[in-house]
Design an enzyme around this catalytic site. Structure first.
Site, PDB file in Angstrom:
ATOM      1  CB  SER A 119       2.630   0.993   2.141  1.00 38.84           C
ATOM      2  OG  SER A 119       1.679   0.984   1.095  1.00 38.84           O
ATOM      3  CE  LYS A 120      -0.209   2.782   8.746  1.00 37.38           C
ATOM      4  NZ  LYS A 120      -0.396   3.884   9.673  1.00 37.38           N
ATOM      5  NE  ARG A 121      -3.631   5.448   1.607  1.00 35.12           N
ATOM      6  CZ  ARG A 121      -4.875   5.768   1.905  1.00 35.12           C
ATOM      7  NH1 ARG A 121      -5.863   5.259   1.215  1.00 35.12           N
ATOM      8  NH2 ARG A 121      -5.162   6.561   2.898  1.00 35.12           N
TER       9      ARG A 121
END
Ligand code: GLU
Length: 502
Positions: free
Chosen positions: A260-262
């Site tokens: 994920s982006k995180r």
């Protein structure tokens, strides 16, 4: 008859471009180039609530950096435009209405409160065949009431009417035959109350109107495929439906779940192609570009995340990828992202790059710390340290001492070797250096060796202190080469500074 190949990358401008998105663009691009086709960039911006200003320009910039050049797009133009869905708004309603007229879709007037009530009893309740006859839609209401509501402009959406109990099948170019039970699919909204199509309607209409022959998209879209299959059929376009391939996910390094982006921030590596600053929060997420990746290495690494050519070859130029790429060899299973491996690719490309290219690329990473530097200096430094660098930013970490005196010195390591004779040696050598007429790596080394011999001292006892005084620690390329590049003044200054402080 085979149609000329037309593919599309269809991102939504909702934020930074995740490496999974770039890989989708890349596989589309490689396939298209291999088959002499046309690669379209279509901006899917029909969801006004998720629209982020600047994201479209950013996506275009990222593709440009990667060398994935669309043949048709908002900027390149083309015969199938507009290429931004919000500018095609007028096109979609007629198809939704055609579906209503044919009994494949219906008007739904349910208010947000009514929809909330529907879910109140069961949070998982979908708007589907099990419940639609209890809701407020044109399947239930008398025709006259529907006509009145429409005439009054009462907010409504158009939903697809899924026929339960059917099995839908299509052949995915990567996964083979895939079947769906229509009873499990809800009546997706096709046209929203604001007149904008949803993704489901827009993707089918646009793939049709743009004559797309092959559509490769992320695996997360697989559950939507039955809706799209039916739309192709209900709109009477089935023969023109593109061949689909659903690309495997890119997974977290441990293999558990989608990257994920995180995750990047959490684990300390980039997930976006280029730096992305969220205009709402001002938060910047680092990109592969700014982290010091060469676009060729980034693209090569991405190509191998889910594909190989059947041999052990890992390094491919874009042209070689075009030749070697085939969907049959794209894996079905998700591909684990490994940042160390990504750096390995970059290191390979740094080693292969010519010094003049590296000088250009490395300059901003150096100037960020010390302001303007000369070409001449970079030309000397780059070949000396490039084999130690995996990222362009490493050129600073591995070579900062070429540009300024080291800020910290590993004094303890010098002390271990230090005694009266080393002190005498360096004091004498400073004088010898002062007499040196020609300053070069060779002349400095010669004078050092001569003095080592004259003083009968062990070379090893003075080499390490010399390195640490020049560089700050136990690293760096050949110490005399460093001395040759930084020049007499800097060498003398660094020796003096440390000599009398240990
Ligand atoms: N707009 C969709 C996305 O951003 C595109 C999906 C597709 O390629 O059909 O993922």
């Amino acid at each position: 008859m085979n149609r000329p190949v037309r593919t599309r990358f269809a991102p939504s401008p909702t934020g930074g471009l995740h490496l999974g998105g770039v890989r989708t663009a890349l596989y589309n691009f490689l396939f298209t180039r291999k088959h002499g086709g046309t690669f379209v960039l279509r901006i899917e911006d029909t969801d006004q609530t998720r629209f982020v200003p600047g994201a479209e320009e950013y996506i275009i910039k990222c593709l440009e950096w990667c060398g994935i050049t669309p043949d048709e797009s908002t900027t390149a133009g083309g015969n199938y435009g507009p290429y931004r869905q919000s500018e095609r708004k007028h096109l979609y309603a007629q198809y939704a209405q055609q579906l209503v007229a044919a009994g494949h879709a219906y008007y739904a007037f349910d208010t947000p409160e009514e929809l909330a009530q529907m879910r109140a009893a069961n949070a998982n309740q979908q708007y589907d065949h099990t419940i639609r006859m209890q809701m407020r839609n044109s399947l239930v209401l008398p025709d006259t009431e529907v006509a009145t509501l429409l005439a009054q402009g009462v907010p409504h959406v158009i939903r697809i009417k899924m026929t339960p109990g059917e099995t839908l099948t299509f052949t995915d170019l990567i996964r083979g035959e895939i079947s769906f039970d229509t009873s499990l699919v809800d009546d997706k909204v096709l046209l929203k109350a604001d007149g904008m199509p949803t993704y489901h309607l827009a993707v089918v209409v646009d793939d049709y109107l743009m004559q797309i022959t092959h559509a490769f998209r992320g695996e997360e879209w697989l559950p939507s495929a039955p809706v799209h299959l039916l739309l192709w059929e209900y709109l009477g376009w089935k023969e023109k439906m593109p061949d689909w391939a659903h690309l495997p996910l890119i997974l977290k390094p441990d293999g558990y779940g989608k990257l994920s982006k995180r995750d990047g921030q959490r684990l300390g590596f980039p997930v976006f192609a280029m730096n992305w600053t969220d205009p709402a929060t001002g938060e910047t997420m680092t990109g592969f570009c700014e982290r010091g990746f060469l676009p060729e290495a980034f693209v090569n690494m991405l190509a191998m995340l889910g594909w190989n050519d059947g041999t052990t070859q890992e390094i491919f130029s874009l042209e070689e990828l075009v030749q070697a790429f085939s969907l049959e060899r794209v894996h079905k299973a998700g591909a684990k992202f490994d940042f160390e491996k990504a750096k390995w690719f970059n290191q390979q490309y740094i080693q292969q790059a010519s010094d003049d290219v590296l000088v250009l690329l490395v300059r901003p990473y150096i100037e960020e710390h010390v302001g303007e530097v000369t070409d001449e200096l970079l030309w000397q430094v780059v070949p000396l340290i490039k084999e130690r660098c995996s990222l362009l930013a490493d050129f600073w970490d591995q070579g900062h001492f070429f540009f300024k005196d080291p800020e910290t010195i590993d004094v303890d390591a010098i002390r271990e070797k230090w005694n009266d004779s080393t002190q005498q040696f360096f004091t004498a050598w400073l004088e010898a250096l002062d007499q040196l007429e020609v300053w070069s790596a060779e002349s400095v080394e010669r004078s050092f060796n001569e003095l080592v011999a004259a003083q009968g001292i062990k070379k090893g006892a003075v080499m390490l202190p010399l390195r640490i005084m020049l560089v700050g620690g136990k690293y760096g390329p050949g110490v005399f080469e460093i001395a040759g590049v930084v020049g007499k003044e800097a060498v003398v200054r660094r020796l003096r500074r440390n000599l009398f402080s240990v």
